[in-house]
Design a protein around this motif. Structure first.
Motif, PDB file in Angstrom:
ATOM      1  N   TRP A  10     -75.975 -46.847 -77.704  1.00 37.78           N
ATOM      2  CA  TRP A  10     -75.815 -47.100 -76.272  1.00 37.78           C
ATOM      3  C   TRP A  10     -77.137 -47.367 -75.575  1.00 37.78           C
ATOM      4  O   TRP A  10     -77.200 -48.135 -74.623  1.00 37.78           O
ATOM      5  N   GLN A  37     -65.926 -47.959 -71.497  1.00 39.44           N
ATOM      6  CA  GLN A  37     -66.989 -47.303 -72.268  1.00 39.44           C
ATOM      7  C   GLN A  37     -68.353 -47.608 -71.665  1.00 39.44           C
ATOM      8  O   GLN A  37     -69.196 -46.723 -71.552  1.00 39.44           O
ATOM      9  N   GLN A  41     -70.902 -44.777 -70.261  1.00 41.37           N
ATOM     10  CA  GLN A  41     -72.205 -44.576 -70.894  1.00 41.37           C
ATOM     11  C   GLN A  41     -73.354 -44.865 -69.930  1.00 41.37           C
ATOM     12  O   GLN A  41     -74.385 -44.187 -69.964  1.00 41.37           O
TER      13      GLN A  41
END
Length: 103
Positions: A10, A37, A41
């Motif tokens: 990430w 996502q 993140q």
């Protein structure tokens, strides 16, 4: 055959997005991640990167002038890293003055 979960870096993804010129939706599609996502993140990364502020007292008696003091003041702005001996009042004053002028 079962699908194996692929580990996502990430930090690398968010770093790539910083220079991406398109939309979040297109970026996510190109990188095989869901927008959900990505948002999660990105929010989590912002919480991890909390700036730290330490007050510095400039009174004459606050900064010892003896040369045995080995601690230093560390300033990090982006990729710039400045280390100043904490007893060097002139250098500290000059550097902080330059930083304040540029802000």
């Amino acid at each position: 055959m079962a699908n194996k979960a692929v580990a996502v870096d990430w930090e690398d993804i968010l770093s790539k997005f910083a220079t991406y010129k398109g939309t979040i939706k297109s970026f996510c599609k190109e990188n095989n991640i869901s927008p959900h996502q990505f948002y999660y993140q990105r929010k989590a990364a912002k919480k991890r990167v909390t700036p730290v502020f330490h007050a510095i007292d400039f009174k004459e008696d606050a900064i010892p002038s003896n040369s045995s003091l080995t601690s230093s003041i560390k300033i990090e702005i982006g990729k710039a890293k400045i280390h100043i001996p904490s007893h060097d009042r002139a250098a500290l004053t000059n550097i902080l003055g330059m930083i304040m002028e540029s802000c």
